[in-house]
Scaffold this motif. Sequence first.
Motif, mmCIF file in Angstrom:
data_model
loop_
_atom_site.group_PDB
_atom_site.id
_atom_site.type_symbol
_atom_site.label_atom_id
_atom_site.label_comp_id
_atom_site.label_asym_id
_atom_site.label_seq_id
_atom_site.Cartn_x
_atom_site.Cartn_y
_atom_site.Cartn_z
ATOM 1 N N ALA A 9 -0.352 -6.320 -5.658
ATOM 2 C CA ALA A 9 -0.660 -6.765 -4.296
ATOM 3 C C ALA A 9 -1.543 -5.765 -3.565
ATOM 4 O O ALA A 9 -2.162 -6.110 -2.552
ATOM 5 N N TYR A 10 -1.607 -4.528 -4.080
ATOM 6 C CA TYR A 10 -2.498 -3.529 -3.469
ATOM 7 C C TYR A 10 -3.756 -3.353 -4.328
ATOM 8 O O TYR A 10 -4.725 -4.075 -4.168
ATOM 9 N N LYS A 11 -3.723 -2.467 -5.288
ATOM 10 C CA LYS A 11 -4.900 -2.256 -6.136
ATOM 11 C C LYS A 11 -4.587 -2.359 -7.624
ATOM 12 O O LYS A 11 -5.490 -2.290 -8.446
ATOM 13 N N GLY A 12 -3.322 -2.505 -7.948
ATOM 14 C CA GLY A 12 -2.913 -2.485 -9.344
ATOM 15 C C GLY A 12 -1.999 -1.295 -9.604
ATOM 16 O O GLY A 12 -1.677 -0.520 -8.703
ATOM 17 N N ILE A 13 -1.581 -1.136 -10.844
ATOM 18 C CA ILE A 13 -0.681 -0.039 -11.197
ATOM 19 C C ILE A 13 -1.448 1.281 -11.175
ATOM 20 O O ILE A 13 -2.463 1.423 -11.852
ATOM 21 N N ARG A 40 0.825 -1.210 0.000
ATOM 22 C CA ARG A 40 0.000 0.000 0.000
ATOM 23 C C ARG A 40 0.857 1.257 0.000
ATOM 24 O O ARG A 40 0.610 2.193 -0.774
ATOM 25 N N ASN A 41 1.876 1.297 0.861
ATOM 26 C CA ASN A 41 2.700 2.496 0.945
ATOM 27 C C ASN A 41 3.547 2.679 -0.306
ATOM 28 O O ASN A 41 3.724 3.815 -0.785
ATOM 29 N N LEU A 42 4.081 1.586 -0.841
ATOM 30 C CA LEU A 42 4.877 1.709 -2.061
ATOM 31 C C LEU A 42 4.026 2.181 -3.229
ATOM 32 O O LEU A 42 4.488 2.954 -4.076
ATOM 33 N N SER A 43 2.773 1.735 -3.280
ATOM 34 C CA SER A 43 1.869 2.212 -4.314
ATOM 35 C C SER A 43 1.627 3.710 -4.166
ATOM 36 O O SER A 43 1.663 4.466 -5.146
ATOM 37 N N TYR A 83 -6.715 3.031 -10.756
ATOM 38 C CA TYR A 83 -5.739 1.938 -10.794
ATOM 39 C C TYR A 83 -6.107 1.000 -11.934
ATOM 40 O O TYR A 83 -7.299 0.754 -12.186
ATOM 41 N N PHE A 84 -5.100 0.499 -12.610
ATOM 42 C CA PHE A 84 -5.350 -0.483 -13.653
ATOM 43 C C PHE A 84 -5.553 -1.863 -13.032
ATOM 44 O O PHE A 84 -4.979 -2.183 -11.993
ATOM 45 N N ALA A 85 -6.358 -2.668 -13.704
ATOM 46 C CA ALA A 85 -6.624 -4.021 -13.225
ATOM 47 C C ALA A 85 -5.350 -4.849 -13.214
ATOM 48 O O ALA A 85 -4.382 -4.559 -13.925
ATOM 49 N N GLN A 86 -5.329 -5.889 -12.383
ATOM 50 C CA GLN A 86 -4.133 -6.714 -12.242
ATOM 51 C C GLN A 86 -3.713 -7.350 -13.562
ATOM 52 O O GLN A 86 -2.525 -7.499 -13.841
ATOM 53 N N GLY A 87 -4.695 -7.728 -14.370
ATOM 54 C CA GLY A 87 -4.373 -8.325 -15.668
ATOM 55 C C GLY A 87 -3.609 -7.366 -16.556
ATOM 56 O O GLY A 87 -2.705 -7.772 -17.297
ATOM 57 N N PHE A 88 -3.942 -6.081 -16.474
ATOM 58 C CA PHE A 88 -3.232 -5.071 -17.258
ATOM 59 C C PHE A 88 -1.775 -4.995 -16.816
ATOM 60 O O PHE A 88 -0.876 -4.854 -17.642
ATOM 61 N N GLY A 89 -1.550 -5.099 -15.517
ATOM 62 C CA GLY A 89 -0.177 -5.069 -15.013
ATOM 63 C C GLY A 89 0.644 -6.219 -15.544
ATOM 64 O O GLY A 89 1.827 -6.055 -15.886
ATOM 65 N N ILE A 90 0.029 -7.402 -15.619
ATOM 66 C CA ILE A 90 0.737 -8.575 -16.151
ATOM 67 C C ILE A 90 1.085 -8.360 -17.624
ATOM 68 O O ILE A 90 2.187 -8.686 -18.075
ATOM 69 N N ILE A 91 0.138 -7.797 -18.375
ATOM 70 C CA ILE A 91 0.392 -7.509 -19.794
ATOM 71 C C ILE A 91 1.544 -6.518 -19.937
ATOM 72 O O ILE A 91 2.426 -6.680 -20.793
ATOM 73 N N ILE A 92 1.545 -5.476 -19.090
ATOM 74 C CA ILE A 92 2.616 -4.483 -19.118
ATOM 75 C C ILE A 92 3.963 -5.138 -18.840
ATOM 76 O O ILE A 92 4.977 -4.847 -19.495
ATOM 77 N N ALA A 93 3.993 -6.073 -17.862
ATOM 78 C CA ALA A 93 5.238 -6.758 -17.518
ATOM 79 C C ALA A 93 5.750 -7.581 -18.697
ATOM 80 O O ALA A 93 6.949 -7.549 -19.017
ATOM 81 N N VAL A 94 4.853 -8.318 -19.342
ATOM 82 C CA VAL A 94 5.248 -9.143 -20.484
ATOM 83 C C VAL A 94 5.788 -8.276 -21.618
ATOM 84 O O VAL A 94 6.839 -8.569 -22.217
ATOM 85 N N LEU A 95 5.078 -7.190 -21.911
ATOM 86 C CA LEU A 95 5.518 -6.293 -22.982
ATOM 87 C C LEU A 95 6.860 -5.648 -22.646
ATOM 88 O O LEU A 95 7.733 -5.518 -23.508
ATOM 89 N N ALA A 96 7.033 -5.231 -21.384
ATOM 90 C CA ALA A 96 8.281 -4.580 -20.977
ATOM 91 C C ALA A 96 9.462 -5.531 -21.084
ATOM 92 O O ALA A 96 10.529 -5.165 -21.595
ATOM 93 N N ILE A 97 9.267 -6.772 -20.628
ATOM 94 C CA ILE A 97 10.358 -7.756 -20.705
ATOM 95 C C ILE A 97 10.678 -8.079 -22.168
ATOM 96 O O ILE A 97 11.847 -8.183 -22.558
#
Length: 397
Positions: A239-243, A57-60, A178-192
């Motif tokens: 782990a909090y609300k998403g990106i 939460r705090n890091l977000s 906040y973006f949905a968790q699925g969006f975060g996973i997509i962002i991670a895949v694209l970034a890598i």
Amino acid sequence: MELQKQLQNEKAAPEGKPSLWSSLFGKMDVRAYTMVGALVLIWVLFGLLDPTFLTARNLSNLFTQMSVTSILAIGMVLVIVAGHIDLSVGSIVGLTGGVAAILSNWMGLPAIVVILGTLAAGAILGMLQGWLVAYKMIPAFIVTLGGMMVFRGALMGVTNSMTIPVSDSVLALLGNAYFAQGFGIIIAVLAIGLIVWSTLKKRRSRQKYGFEVAPLGVDIIKVAALSLLVVLFVFVMNAYKGIPFPIIFVIVLAAIFYFLSTKTTFGRHIYAIGGNIEAARLSGINIRRKTMMIFLLSGLLASIAAIVLTSRLASATITAGNMAEMDAIAACVIGGTSLMGGAGTVLGALIGALVMTSLDNGMSLMGMESFWQYVVKGSILVFAVWLDISGRRKGAK
């Protein structure tokens, strides 16, 4: 001396091949690694002093808080690299935030018109200052210092020194969604995928033109390290609300201005102007036009930061953006941008912004008096400038 250095290099890298250490660190900015190390130490220290600091939460919240400083720092990098300074961006944030609130609340205009109007206001204010610096030859320090006072006074005048609430639901999403968790996973895949692709492309390009190429294992280590950082970031945010939405602003703007500063003629000209303005003039660079453009971009980015800040606070206040220019300048300098001009990176500015925000966040969690925040940040700024000057003196010897 030159022969001695050559022999030392040959010992470090036999048969003309770069050593592992030089491949990993030799051509990288040592200052950037120092700042990353300092950031890790800051996080560890605050994590030990207050267990809530390293919670998701705090890091977000921390990354959301750094968005305004980061956006301002991205624009400030170009200004400082060109050998100038912009002390007005905080007041532009306040004034354009007031413009956004007036257009939305008092005039009832739709969100898209409010956004475009706010961006136009920031670009015009930046261009006006750039014109005074470039074509009327008034020092940037004086122009932007005057702008800082004029724009702050204008904000008080147009808002009648009142807080103007913003209730538009679309505007509210820009700073709080906040973006949905699925969006975060997509962002991670694209970034890598982008990291792997850019690394392979760079290797092939260097091999094609006969340049020295780092060992494959070194590039694998770098790709793995960067990929791990991406995965950790997305994991913690999810782990909090998403990106947080503001971080996407930062990422997109950082990518655009990284490309602009490193891959375009405009960017190369800006570094040339800051490095040696007389040589840049003799080489045919239109210094006046480029100078006006960097101030226009700085004002434009300040208006984007204003939209994010106004959305987060759901209102425009006369204190919005107060001292934000100092945080932006400090972020750039801490991240390796030289106040002498000619050197600096967007990535370094983002690291500096994260350092500044981490200090604010950690000290606030610990309940420290606000004056300590100014003392600590000011001391770090002076130390960063001293490092820059010391490094330049050693390089000149």
